[in-house]
Design a protein around this motif. Structure first.
Motif, mmCIF file in Angstrom:
data_model
loop_
_atom_site.group_PDB
_atom_site.id
_atom_site.type_symbol
_atom_site.label_atom_id
_atom_site.label_comp_id
_atom_site.label_asym_id
_atom_site.label_seq_id
_atom_site.Cartn_x
_atom_site.Cartn_y
_atom_site.Cartn_z
ATOM 1 N N LEU A 53 -8.977 -11.205 58.600
ATOM 2 C CA LEU A 53 -9.857 -10.047 58.552
ATOM 3 C C LEU A 53 -11.320 -10.485 58.502
ATOM 4 C CD1 LEU A 53 -10.289 -7.057 58.479
ATOM 5 C CD2 LEU A 53 -9.807 -7.049 56.016
ATOM 6 N N ARG A 54 -11.593 -11.552 57.804
ATOM 7 C CA ARG A 54 -12.973 -12.052 57.755
ATOM 8 C C ARG A 54 -13.455 -12.511 59.127
ATOM 9 N NH1 ARG A 54 -13.581 -16.516 54.812
ATOM 10 N NH2 ARG A 54 -11.479 -16.850 54.007
ATOM 11 N N GLN A 55 -12.578 -13.125 59.869
ATOM 12 C CA GLN A 55 -12.950 -13.547 61.223
ATOM 13 C C GLN A 55 -13.211 -12.336 62.117
ATOM 14 O OE1 GLN A 55 -9.512 -15.980 62.068
ATOM 15 N NE2 GLN A 55 -10.533 -17.883 61.445
ATOM 16 N N ALA A 56 -12.385 -11.303 61.961
ATOM 17 C CA ALA A 56 -12.571 -10.082 62.742
ATOM 18 C C ALA A 56 -13.874 -9.377 62.352
ATOM 19 C CB ALA A 56 -11.386 -9.146 62.550
ATOM 20 N N LEU A 57 -14.209 -9.407 61.073
ATOM 21 C CA LEU A 57 -15.448 -8.790 60.610
ATOM 22 C C LEU A 57 -16.665 -9.531 61.154
ATOM 23 C CD1 LEU A 57 -14.443 -8.010 56.930
ATOM 24 C CD2 LEU A 57 -15.116 -6.315 58.644
ATOM 25 N N ALA A 58 -16.594 -10.855 61.173
ATOM 26 C CA ALA A 58 -17.699 -11.639 61.725
ATOM 27 C C ALA A 58 -17.934 -11.257 63.186
ATOM 28 C CB ALA A 58 -17.405 -13.131 61.600
ATOM 29 N N GLN A 59 -16.851 -11.075 63.923
ATOM 30 C CA GLN A 59 -16.972 -10.662 65.318
ATOM 31 C C GLN A 59 -17.548 -9.250 65.411
ATOM 32 O OE1 GLN A 59 -13.285 -10.864 67.507
ATOM 33 N NE2 GLN A 59 -14.251 -10.428 69.465
ATOM 34 N N ASP A 60 -17.128 -8.370 64.498
ATOM 35 C CA ASP A 60 -17.624 -6.998 64.497
ATOM 36 C C ASP A 60 -19.120 -6.949 64.221
ATOM 37 O OD1 ASP A 60 -16.859 -4.100 64.599
ATOM 38 O OD2 ASP A 60 -17.725 -4.132 62.588
ATOM 39 N N PHE A 61 -19.625 -7.920 63.487
ATOM 40 C CA PHE A 61 -21.056 -8.027 63.203
ATOM 41 C C PHE A 61 -21.772 -8.883 64.250
ATOM 42 C CE2 PHE A 61 -19.956 -6.034 59.333
ATOM 43 C CZ PHE A 61 -21.110 -5.672 58.653
ATOM 44 N N TYR A 84 -14.674 -4.569 51.730
ATOM 45 C CA TYR A 84 -15.217 -5.904 51.981
ATOM 46 C C TYR A 84 -16.697 -5.926 51.661
ATOM 47 C CZ TYR A 84 -17.356 -4.300 56.404
ATOM 48 O OH TYR A 84 -18.114 -3.655 57.341
ATOM 49 N N CYS A 85 -17.231 -7.108 51.545
ATOM 50 C CA CYS A 85 -18.661 -7.266 51.392
ATOM 51 C C CYS A 85 -19.096 -8.478 52.193
ATOM 52 C CB CYS A 85 -19.068 -7.418 49.928
ATOM 53 S SG CYS A 85 -18.554 -8.980 49.158
ATOM 54 N N TYR A 86 -20.391 -8.570 52.439
ATOM 55 C CA TYR A 86 -20.953 -9.754 53.073
ATOM 56 C C TYR A 86 -22.208 -10.161 52.304
ATOM 57 C CZ TYR A 86 -24.083 -6.392 55.396
ATOM 58 O OH TYR A 86 -24.979 -5.391 55.653
ATOM 59 N N THR A 87 -22.493 -11.453 52.303
ATOM 60 C CA THR A 87 -23.621 -11.962 51.545
ATOM 61 C C THR A 87 -23.940 -13.370 52.037
ATOM 62 O OG1 THR A 87 -24.447 -12.372 49.298
ATOM 63 C CG2 THR A 87 -22.105 -12.793 49.694
ATOM 64 N N THR A 88 -24.741 -14.092 51.293
ATOM 65 C CA THR A 88 -25.005 -15.476 51.672
ATOM 66 C C THR A 88 -23.747 -16.305 51.451
ATOM 67 O OG1 THR A 88 -25.723 -16.140 49.446
ATOM 68 C CG2 THR A 88 -27.405 -15.221 50.920
ATOM 69 N N GLU A 122 -17.465 -16.155 59.087
ATOM 70 C CA GLU A 122 -16.374 -15.641 58.264
ATOM 71 C C GLU A 122 -16.492 -16.026 56.795
ATOM 72 O OE1 GLU A 122 -14.655 -19.363 60.359
ATOM 73 O OE2 GLU A 122 -16.013 -17.697 60.826
ATOM 74 N N ASN A 123 -17.190 -17.115 56.499
ATOM 75 C CA ASN A 123 -17.339 -17.547 55.111
ATOM 76 C C ASN A 123 -18.314 -16.687 54.326
ATOM 77 O OD1 ASN A 123 -15.514 -19.703 55.325
ATOM 78 N ND2 ASN A 123 -17.086 -21.030 56.195
ATOM 79 N N GLN A 124 -19.005 -15.781 55.008
ATOM 80 C CA GLN A 124 -19.951 -14.906 54.326
ATOM 81 C C GLN A 124 -19.339 -13.553 53.961
ATOM 82 O OE1 GLN A 124 -23.286 -16.030 57.392
ATOM 83 N NE2 GLN A 124 -24.309 -15.170 55.602
ATOM 84 N N PHE A 125 -18.059 -13.388 54.266
ATOM 85 C CA PHE A 125 -17.368 -12.142 53.948
ATOM 86 C C PHE A 125 -16.358 -12.360 52.824
ATOM 87 C CE2 PHE A 125 -18.817 -11.468 58.269
ATOM 88 C CZ PHE A 125 -19.202 -10.143 58.280
ATOM 89 N N LEU A 126 -16.125 -11.302 52.063
ATOM 90 C CA LEU A 126 -15.068 -11.254 51.056
ATOM 91 C C LEU A 126 -14.354 -9.915 51.206
ATOM 92 C CD1 LEU A 126 -17.042 -12.490 47.947
ATOM 93 C CD2 LEU A 126 -14.908 -13.521 48.702
ATOM 94 N N CYS A 127 -13.043 -9.919 51.185
ATOM 95 C CA CYS A 127 -12.271 -8.683 51.299
ATOM 96 C C CYS A 127 -11.526 -8.416 49.997
ATOM 97 C CB CYS A 127 -11.280 -8.774 52.457
ATOM 98 S SG CYS A 127 -12.078 -9.131 54.043
ATOM 99 N N GLY A 128 -11.217 -7.167 49.759
ATOM 100 C CA GLY A 128 -10.526 -6.820 48.527
ATOM 101 C C GLY A 128 -9.784 -5.513 48.645
ATOM 102 N N ASN A 129 -9.194 -5.114 47.534
ATOM 103 C CA ASN A 129 -8.377 -3.914 47.473
ATOM 104 C C ASN A 129 -9.276 -2.693 47.273
ATOM 105 O OD1 ASN A 129 -6.154 -2.245 45.374
ATOM 106 N ND2 ASN A 129 -5.577 -2.884 47.421
#
Length: 366
Positions: free
Chosen positions: A70-78, A238-242, A84-91
């Protein structure tokens, strides 16, 4: 002196206000329009539903141990502006808030937020013994009190919550205000920028957390699949950050956090661009329709950049809520969010919006 089990209870975990989510649709013989929880007016992404059906055959197996797909997909979406290492996913977005607070807050640390706002900011902070600093949004337009927040910062301040568009007011933080604020926040403070409703914003000076993260600021952009993607029941946030902050928070990320069906649903919804566009169009058209109707009825409301409005109801909030329920419309009083006397109304599809307006006219005899 307490000698029983209470003697080892944490002192800051005393009975206090808890977050209560919106009510579910009650059993009824008539159609009920749920305009109380800011859910997607079109339902769920069809691609997400299909992904869930396929994943149902594998629910006897453990899901992915991490959220990397999912993090890889989010990186592509952005557009690969982040990796992908700048994303965190959760419940859900709430789980992300909890992880952030667990990572940064020790008992006695300070958390700043601005009422009216999403209640978990304060409720979850209290779980970790934080001192809560409320710098209310400025009346009458619910604007951010930048100077108030900056003046409230102390050596114990660890986290500041900002929200744009804001829940429950629908108001937003203009880019010029954010630029000024971020430039003045000390470098040892984390700014959590809740942008869950970002897809619905169309103001020219609306800004997300992205440019500040790209510039290396200690900003976390908080997001959810519950609204635009229609996955409230699957609980994916999810969130994204440094990379520095993300890798630090990842140290407390639980394995197998996302159920298989939720993970596959999020991946499917993320690629359902047609559904996303239709959702945004439906909300923005409904927003114009309701704003015009509220004006015609003389209902005080605030300009919204989200998929809901906050209004000053023509009756006391609970009486208004009950009367609307009698008409088959669920709306939400938001005193618990720090807006006493106000009611939040989710923007629905055309049928729901028209039914809402007719119900309000009936109640007001207009």
């Amino acid at each position: 002196m307490k000698n029983g089990i209470e003697s080892i209870f944490k002192a800051h975990l005393v009975p206090k206000e808890v977050y209560q989510g919106g009510k579910n649709i009650p059993p009824s013989d008539k159609k009920i329009y749920k305009l109380s929880s800011n859910e997607n007016p079109l339902g769920a992404s069809p691609k997400a539903v299909e992904a869930i059906k396929k994943a149902a055959d594998r629910i006897d197996l453990y899901p992915d141990q991490t959220d990397i797909r999912l993090r890889q997909a989010l990186a592509q979406d952005f557009d690969d502006k982040l990796n992908e290492n700048q994303f965190l996913c959760g419940n859900g977005g709430s789980e992300i808030i909890d992880m952030i607070l667990r990572a940064f807050i020790n008992e006695g640390d300070e958390v700043i937020y601005s009422n009216p706002c999403f209640l978990p900011y304060s409720v979850f902070s209290r779980w970790y013994g934080a001192k809560l600093i409320d710098i209310p949004l400025l009346q009458p337009n619910y604007t951010l009190d930048v100077e108030g927040i900056l003046n409230a910062i102390s050596e114990r301040t660890k986290v500041i919550f900002l929200t744009s568009p804001n829940n429950p007011t629908g108001t937003y933080i203009p880019k010029s205000v954010m630029d000024d604020f971020i430039s003045r926040v000390p470098k040892n403070i984390v700014v959590v920028f809740d942008e869950v409703y970002r897809h619905f914003a169309d103001a020219e000076d609306y800004v997300t957390a992205l440019p500040y993260v790209l510039d290396g600021h200690n900003v976390i952009g908080l997001n959810s699949f519950s609204k635009t993607y229609g996955l409230a029941g699957q609980r994916v946030g999810y969130c994204y950050t440094t990379a520095t902050i993300a890798n630090y928070i990842r140290l407390i990320h639980k394995p197998f956090l996302l159920p298989q069906t939720s993970l596959e649903a999020a991946l499917g919804a993320l690629n359902d661009h047609g559904f996303i566009e239709k959702t945004v169009q439906t909300v923005q058209e409904g927003r114009k329709f309701l704003a015009k109707a509220f004006d015609e009825m003389g209902i005080t409301h605030w300009p919204s950049q989200a998929n809901f409005f906050i209004i000053d109801p023509p009756l006391p909030e609970m009486e208004f809520t009950d009367r609307m329920m009698d008409e088959g419309i669920m709306v939400r009083p938001v005193s618990q969010f720090g807006a006493p006397g106000k009611v939040r109304i989710t923007i629905g599809d055309a049928e729901a919006n028209e039914t809402l307006v007719n119900a309000m006219r009936k109640i007001m005899n207009k």
